[in-house]
Design a protein around this motif. Structure first.
Motif, PDB file in Angstrom:
ATOM      1  N   PRO A  43     -22.790  37.831   2.203  1.00 15.74           N
ATOM      2  CA  PRO A  43     -23.217  36.742   3.098  1.00 15.74           C
ATOM      3  C   PRO A  43     -23.007  35.340   2.534  1.00 15.74           C
ATOM      4  N   LEU A  44     -23.389  35.085   1.279  1.00  7.92           N
ATOM      5  CA  LEU A  44     -23.269  33.728   0.748  1.00  7.92           C
ATOM      6  C   LEU A  44     -21.821  33.273   0.727  1.00  7.92           C
ATOM      7  N   ALA A  45     -20.912  34.176   0.364  1.00  7.96           N
ATOM      8  CA  ALA A  45     -19.500  33.827   0.358  1.00  7.96           C
ATOM      9  C   ALA A  45     -19.001  33.570   1.777  1.00  7.96           C
ATOM     10  N   LEU A  46     -19.446  34.356   2.738  1.00  7.29           N
ATOM     11  CA  LEU A  46     -19.037  34.161   4.123  1.00  7.29           C
ATOM     12  C   LEU A  46     -19.573  32.843   4.684  1.00  7.29           C
ATOM     13  N   VAL A  47     -20.782  32.489   4.294  1.00  5.42           N
ATOM     14  CA  VAL A  47     -21.355  31.207   4.737  1.00  5.42           C
ATOM     15  C   VAL A  47     -20.460  30.060   4.299  1.00  5.42           C
ATOM     16  N   GLN A  48     -20.041  30.075   3.041  1.00  8.83           N
ATOM     17  CA  GLN A  48     -19.188  29.003   2.536  1.00  8.83           C
ATOM     18  C   GLN A  48     -17.834  28.999   3.220  1.00  8.83           C
ATOM     19  N   ALA A  49     -17.241  30.162   3.339  1.00 10.60           N
ATOM     20  CA  ALA A  49     -15.915  30.232   3.960  1.00 10.60           C
ATOM     21  C   ALA A  49     -15.965  29.769   5.406  1.00 10.60           C
ATOM     22  N   ALA A  50     -16.993  30.211   6.138  1.00  5.82           N
ATOM     23  CA  ALA A  50     -17.113  29.818   7.534  1.00  5.82           C
ATOM     24  C   ALA A  50     -17.354  28.316   7.662  1.00  5.82           C
ATOM     25  N   ALA A  51     -18.165  27.758   6.768  1.00  3.02           N
ATOM     26  CA  ALA A  51     -18.429  26.319   6.809  1.00  3.02           C
ATOM     27  C   ALA A  51     -17.146  25.542   6.562  1.00  3.02           C
ATOM     28  N   TRP A  52     -16.371  25.963   5.559  1.00  3.12           N
ATOM     29  CA  TRP A  52     -15.149  25.238   5.245  1.00  3.12           C
ATOM     30  C   TRP A  52     -14.127  25.362   6.377  1.00  3.12           C
ATOM     31  N   LEU A  53     -13.912  26.572   6.854  1.00  2.00           N
ATOM     32  CA  LEU A  53     -12.918  26.774   7.910  1.00  2.00           C
ATOM     33  C   LEU A  53     -13.371  26.189   9.239  1.00  2.00           C
ATOM     34  N   PHE A  71     -22.064  36.001 -13.324  1.00  2.00           N
ATOM     35  CA  PHE A  71     -22.208  35.713 -11.903  1.00  2.00           C
ATOM     36  C   PHE A  71     -22.801  36.881 -11.120  1.00  2.00           C
ATOM     37  N   ASP A  72     -23.551  37.750 -11.783  1.00  2.00           N
ATOM     38  CA  ASP A  72     -24.355  38.766 -11.104  1.00  2.00           C
ATOM     39  C   ASP A  72     -23.529  39.610 -10.134  1.00  2.00           C
ATOM     40  N   GLY A  73     -22.304  39.967 -10.538  1.00  2.00           N
ATOM     41  CA  GLY A  73     -21.500  40.857  -9.717  1.00  2.00           C
ATOM     42  C   GLY A  73     -20.797  40.218  -8.551  1.00  2.00           C
ATOM     43  N   VAL A  74     -20.800  38.863  -8.459  1.00  2.00           N
ATOM     44  CA  VAL A  74     -20.124  38.196  -7.350  1.00  2.00           C
ATOM     45  C   VAL A  74     -18.618  38.374  -7.521  1.00  2.00           C
ATOM     46  N   PRO A  75     -17.885  38.812  -6.475  1.00  2.00           N
ATOM     47  CA  PRO A  75     -16.435  39.044  -6.608  1.00  2.00           C
ATOM     48  C   PRO A  75     -15.674  37.772  -6.937  1.00  2.00           C
ATOM     49  N   ARG A  76     -14.543  37.950  -7.598  1.00  2.00           N
ATOM     50  CA  ARG A  76     -13.680  36.824  -7.967  1.00  2.00           C
ATOM     51  C   ARG A  76     -13.283  36.008  -6.740  1.00  2.00           C
ATOM     52  N   SER A  77     -12.997  36.685  -5.645  1.00  2.00           N
ATOM     53  CA  SER A  77     -12.572  35.967  -4.431  1.00  2.00           C
ATOM     54  C   SER A  77     -13.647  35.014  -3.940  1.00  2.00           C
ATOM     55  N   SER A  78     -14.906  35.426  -4.046  1.00  2.00           N
ATOM     56  CA  SER A  78     -15.990  34.562  -3.601  1.00  2.00           C
ATOM     57  C   SER A  78     -16.096  33.324  -4.486  1.00  2.00           C
ATOM     58  N   LEU A  79     -15.974  33.512  -5.797  1.00  2.00           N
ATOM     59  CA  LEU A  79     -16.045  32.373  -6.720  1.00  2.00           C
ATOM     60  C   LEU A  79     -14.904  31.406  -6.460  1.00  2.00           C
ATOM     61  N   THR A  80     -13.730  31.936  -6.211  1.00  2.00           N
ATOM     62  CA  THR A  80     -12.591  31.070  -5.936  1.00  2.00           C
ATOM     63  C   THR A  80     -12.791  30.305  -4.647  1.00  2.00           C
ATOM     64  N   SER A  81     -13.367  30.966  -3.653  1.00  2.00           N
ATOM     65  CA  SER A  81     -13.628  30.304  -2.382  1.00  2.00           C
ATOM     66  C   SER A  81     -14.560  29.112  -2.551  1.00  2.00           C
ATOM     67  N   TRP A  82     -15.619  29.292  -3.339  1.00  2.00           N
ATOM     68  CA  TRP A  82     -16.529  28.173  -3.605  1.00  2.00           C
ATOM     69  C   TRP A  82     -15.811  27.064  -4.370  1.00  2.00           C
ATOM     70  N   SER A  83     -14.976  27.423  -5.294  1.00  2.00           N
ATOM     71  CA  SER A  83     -14.240  26.424  -6.064  1.00  2.00           C
ATOM     72  C   SER A  83     -13.350  25.586  -5.155  1.00  2.00           C
ATOM     73  N   ILE A  84     -12.692  26.229  -4.220  1.00  2.00           N
ATOM     74  CA  ILE A  84     -11.841  25.506  -3.271  1.00  2.00           C
ATOM     75  C   ILE A  84     -12.649  24.470  -2.514  1.00  2.00           C
ATOM     76  N   LEU A  85     -13.793  24.894  -1.984  1.00  2.00           N
ATOM     77  CA  LEU A  85     -14.632  23.990  -1.196  1.00  2.00           C
ATOM     78  C   LEU A  85     -15.065  22.780  -2.018  1.00  2.00           C
ATOM     79  N   ILE A  86     -15.582  23.020  -3.223  1.00  2.00           N
ATOM     80  CA  ILE A  86     -16.140  21.924  -4.012  1.00  2.00           C
ATOM     81  C   ILE A  86     -15.046  20.969  -4.461  1.00  2.00           C
ATOM     82  N   ASN A  87     -13.894  21.493  -4.804  1.00  2.00           N
ATOM     83  CA  ASN A  87     -12.820  20.609  -5.243  1.00  2.00           C
ATOM     84  C   ASN A  87     -12.202  19.825  -4.095  1.00  2.00           C
ATOM     85  N   ARG A  88     -12.168  20.399  -2.899  1.00  2.00           N
ATOM     86  CA  ARG A  88     -11.702  19.635  -1.748  1.00  2.00           C
ATOM     87  C   ARG A  88     -12.708  18.561  -1.360  1.00  2.00           C
TER      88      ARG A  88
END
Length: 1005
Positions: free
Chosen positions: A362-372, A400-417
């Motif tokens: 869910p947390l990763a989807l929240v970020q991805a949906a917000a960005w897109l 990162f408590d088992g958070v997938p690499r894809s989720s971490l990268t997604s957050w990185s994209i958002l913050i850097n943009r």
């Protein structure tokens, strides 16, 4: 999922009623249940049908399925209803114009939003229930359904769902705002509600367990909103630290009208009792969010008719009285539905591809949906960056408590943009990362003058428009959520009081993406904020909520390593807060951290280190860690004495701390000598009327009392009391301590009535000034019960002791020395009044507790052997009892000398044990010696001395020395009658020739 709700009662009226199927989105369950309750009260049958048709099933087919039910179909509409699936507006419009229009007589609707619905909903003729009262809403509902509005209603119980949804619970405690984008989880939520409702009283505790970012907090918040009509009280408790948990839990007490005091332990005890009774409300829900440190869980968890919901990552909850519910990721249809609602431009295939890449977290989807949803980035480009691992070195760092690499990268994209497009937002975000995750009082930065902010960050304090835009951006992108709860009652909400909530995963990512230079700049700002926000008076319990709010942010802000004097004083004030508020475990850990850091740049004799040692020793001592406190204080004192220029008050304070440690460790002679030095220094440097001089004088009285020199202690305590009454006034906490000391002295001197009269007055003032559950008030109540017991009063002494034990355990825990002492006194009373089973358990627990806390050679541990002997003797095990009595006598004689009152008490019991085992001559010899010593130590008319006379008479009578026995017995009876009264238990027991005994009351000072 349909649920049939039958109308109350049976008979013709029930058969004549209509049948309605209430169709609703899970988001609006409170409205659906209220509608069902109203229709049932008019004699109709209702089936609740939560409706969330899968996107892959044509909408016309799903509506056709509704028509298979008998009766009329009532749709509960809102803009949320038409996002189910989600589906395009055209699909809904076609279905409404087609199937629904063709069966208009079967369909009706109510509208729960003030926003425009689809034009095609006109076919349903929805009646508006938005922003009207309960009576008008019921009238409109019945009118729309063509039902009479004035008929008699059936009385239905005010059970779950019966309250009108627009009427909030009587108490609503800072539950996070409802997430209007909350998705799915319907089966989990319904199962959770069913479990809590079906659980037996006292077992309705559920822990939502799962990894960070899985949606535990969101699910708990949605449960509170969705099922709010089931409860009269809903209270949200941020549980990141024990301090914030206790403060927030205690704040519920005044909301329920229980007490007005500020001390957390007082509030929590009263609250637990009220929740247990279900008074004033039985339908309550407590939500503990983020409760990972469960060491004190059993003390904090309430019992009663209500429900408890916990969110946690700690699997150790499986060992507690809670049901674990594992929270998984979204189901795929929930993931795609959320993405398409938040970013409507996405196709179903694109949403499915994104959900798969982000593992439905869910947390990763929240970020991805917000960005897109906010940007125009093509989905293919977004997925390429996620898969290529842009900035994916974060994942390689771990933690990162088992958070997938894809989720971490997604957050990185958002913050850097955001860094490119919204620099102010990223500056504010990076500032948040300099706090601890969770609730962040970010508005405190606006209290700082712009001149104190680093170059480039002055806008935080001066440009409100930029502040608002930056915060709104972070909220819109779901990086933080708003939390406007003020830390102190009475503060007007505004930018300075604004708080946000930052998820720990987001916090960690932002921190790692911030440059070291910027990170240190932001930490410096936060340190300055914490110092500026320090109320400056940790003794004032009204300010404890603010200190509890600041405490979690010390370490992440770098405050513990700061050399700034203001920041260091704030750190010390937070240690003082831990000591005053009873947060001993938190304070112990914090003090050790501070020492580790400050030792790198302060020598041990530096004023700051001396004050740190004083506060750390106070906390350790209050926590019952006497030996570590002693070693800490002894090392400092030796260093100060060896270093020139460190005399005066600093040396005096260190000596006083060591004397306190020695008293708790049973080194009574050494402690008294050190305390005399302290008092002499205080008189020389500060004069006889200074606060510290009076404190030193009071502690001298404590030392004399521990050595059994009760009359001397009373003279000192009485003088201290008189001066404190003059200088501090009668209602000051220190004055109350002196009054309690005088009452204790009088009781130990055998002046039971005088002691009781003084302690009764002191008890009333304690309650008025400090509140009924303050630790000092509990000590006063304990002393009052001992005075009443010795004076022979209070019929329900056992009930009073049990009640006080419960309160003390709530404040201190079961293994604290104050609680253990009360356990022993309760056990002594139970034995004396015939409840041997309870007495045996309590005394055994008390003896083991003191032995673990103090060691086997401590005078109190040794004295406890005598209490154990009395238990054995009452059980008929006389030889074993005598062994205990003799061991206690020998041990205390070796450590305290033959004339200490505790030693004399052990001798009285040992003489009795010898008599009961046939060693009459030996008993007589010991009784004569004990009487002689007691007359010298306590006086001829002391009740204990008179008990020694009674015991001696019995031993003489056992050897047929009747004449001498009669004279001694008569003298004892006359003196007992004169001093205590003819009806006092001691007098009556002596007249009945019941062998006197002495039970040990453990006292640490």
């Amino acid at each position: 999922m349909a649920t049939q709700r039958q109308a109350a009662g049976t008979g013709a009226q029930g058969r004549d009623g209509e049948h309605f199927v209430v169709v609703f989105a899970g988001f609006h369950r409170p409205w659906a249940t209220w509608i069902a309750h109203r229709l049932e009260s008019h004699g109709h049958r209702v089936t609740l049908h939560r409706w969330d048709p899968r996107r892959e099933v044509p909408l016309e087919s799903s509506i056709d399925d509704l028509l298979l039910a008998s009766g009329r179909i009532l749709l509960v509409l809102s803009d949320w209803f038409f996002q189910l699936g989600p589906r395009r507006e055209g699909e809904w419009s076609a279905a409404l114009r087609g199937i629904v229009a063709a069966h208009a007589e079967r369909f009706a609707a109510v509208n729960l939003t003030n926003r425009a619905l689809l034009p095609a909903t006109a076919v349903l003729e929805p009646v508006d229930l938005w922003s009207v009262g309960a009576q008008e809403a019921e009238r409109r509902l019945l009118t729309r359904l063509g039902l009479p509005t004035g008929g008699a209603r059936r009385p239905l119980p005010a059970g779950p769902g019966s309250r009108y949804p627009n009427d909030p619970p009587a108490v609503w405690g800072e539950v996070p705002r409802r997430n209007v984008r909350f998705t799915g989880r319907d089966d989990l939520l319904n199962g959770l509600q069913q479990h809590l409702m079906d659980a037996e009283q006292g077992t309705a505790v559920v822990t939502l367990l799962g990894m960070s970012g899985i949606g535990k907090t969101q699910m708990a918040a949605e449960y509170a909103h969705r099922f709010s009509s089931d409860y009269d009280v809903i209270w949200w408790i941020n549980s990141d630290t024990r301090g914030t948990l206790r403060e927030r839990l205690g704040e519920l007490a005044p909301e329920l009208g229980l007490i007005s005091g500020s001390e957390p332990g007082e509030r929590i005890r009263a609250l637990h009792e009220a929740l247990r009774r279900g008074d004033p409300y039985g339908r309550w829900l407590l939500i503990f969010d983020g409760w990972d440190d469960i060491e004190s869980a059993e003390d904090m968890l309430p019992e009663g008719p209500g429900h408890v919901l916990i969110t946690s990552r700690n699997r150790s909850w499986s060992d507690s009285r809670t049901t674990l519910v594992e929270i998984p990721g979204f189901d795929r249809h929930e993931s795609t539905g959320y993405l398409m609602r938040r970013a409507p431009r996405l196709t179903a295939a694109e949403a499915d591809e994104i959900a798969a890449e982000l593992a439905d977290i869910p947390l990763a989807l929240v970020q991805a949906a917000a960005w897109l949803g906010e940007s125009d980035m093509e989905v293919a480009d977004y997925l390429r960056m996620v898969r290529d691992g842009e900035l994916s070195e974060l994942a390689d760092q771990g933690g990162f408590d088992g958070v997938p690499r894809s989720s971490l990268t997604s957050w990185s994209i958002l913050i850097n943009r955001l860094r490119e497009d919204q620099p102010h937002a990223v500056e504010l975000l990076s500032l948040c990362a300099a706090f601890a995750p969770g609730r962040i009082p970010i508005g405190l930065v606006r209290h700082l003058p712009a001149a104190e902010l680093p170059e480039g960050l002055g806008w935080l304090a001066t440009d409100l428009a930029a502040w608002t835009r930056a915060l709104d951006t972070l909220v819109n992108y779901s990086v933080v959520t708003r939390d406007t709860r003020s830390a102190l009652a009475g503060e007007e909400p505004g930018p300075e009081q604004e708080s946000v909530h930052m998820h720990r995963i987001v916090h960690d990512i932002v921190g790692r993406l911030t440059s070291p230079a910027d990170r240190e700049t932001h930490r410096h700002v936060v340190r300055s904020m914490l110092a500026a926000a320090d109320p400056g008076n940790p003794q004032d319990s009204r300010l404890w909520p603010r200190y509890a709010e600041l405490l979690p942010h010390l370490e992440p802000s770098g405050a513990l390593t700061s050399r700034d004097a203001r920041v260091q004083e704030t750190v010390l004030n937070l240690l003082r807060y831990c000591f005053r508020s009873g947060e001993f475990r938190t304070g112990t850990a914090l003090a050790e951290q501070v020492r580790e850091h400050w030792s790198e740049f302060h020598p041990p004799e530096h004023p700051r280190m001396v004050e740190l040692t004083t506060q750390q020793g106070n906390i350790l001592r209050a926590y019952g860690h006497f030996r570590p406190a002693y070693e800490l204080d002894r090392t400092l004192l030796e260093r100060l004495r060896a270093t020139p220029g460190h005399g005066g008050t600093r040396l005096m304070t260190a000596t006083s701390c060591l004397a306190a440690d020695q008293r708790y460790l049973g080194q009574y002679d050494e402690a008294l000598q050190a305390q005399r030095e302290v008092l002499e220094t205080a008189l020389e440097l500060l004069g006889p009327d200074d606060y510290l001089t009076l404190l030193a004088q009071h502690n001298l009285g404590v030392g004399l009392r521990l050595l059994g020199r009760y009359t001397e202690a009373y003279e000192i305590d009485l003088e201290t009391l008189r001066k404190r009454e003059t200088l501090l006034r009668a209602r000051h906490a220190s004055t109350l301590v002196s009054a309690m000391a005088c009452a204790r002295d009088l009781r130990l001197m055998g002046r039971y009535r005088d002691a009781l009269a003084r302690q009764e007055l002191g008890m009333r003032i304690h309650v008025q000034v400090l509140g009924p559950q303050h630790p000092q008030t509990l000590r006063a109540r304990h002393n009052l019960l001992l005075c009443e017991r010795r004076a022979g009063g209070l019929a329900d002494m056992g009930g009073a002791l049990a009640s006080l034990l419960e309160q003390t355990e709530q404040v201190h825990g079961r293994r604290h020395y104050a609680t253990i002492g009360l356990i022993v006194d309760h056990g002594n009373y139970a034995r004396e009044h015939g409840d041997l089973a309870q007495a045996k358990d309590l005394i055994a627990e008390g003896e083991a507790g003191f032995r673990e806390l103090l060691g086997p050679a401590h005078p109190i541990s040794t004295g406890m052997l005598s209490n154990t002997g009395l238990i054995l003797q009452a059980a008929g095990e006389r030889s074993e009892a005598l062994t205990m009595f003799e061991a206690a006598l020998a041990g205390l004689t070796a450590t305290l000398g033959p004339d200490h009152p505790w030693v004399l008490g052990c001798a009285l019991n040992a003489a009795g044990g010898r008599n009961f085992t046939g060693r009459i001559e030996s008993a007589l010899e010991l009784s004569r010696d004990t009487l002689r010593r007691s007359r010298h130590a306590l006086g001829e008319d002391h009740p204990f001395t008179l008990s020694c006379e009674v015991a001696l008479a019995m031993d003489l009578r056992g050897l047929r020395e009747h004449e001498e026995a009669g004279k001694i017995e008569e003298d004892a009876l006359q003196r007992l009658t004169r001093s205590l009264g003819a009806q006092h238990p001691h007098t009556l027991a002596a007249r009945q020739r019941i062998r006197p005994y002495w039970d040990f009351e453990p006292y640490l000072g």
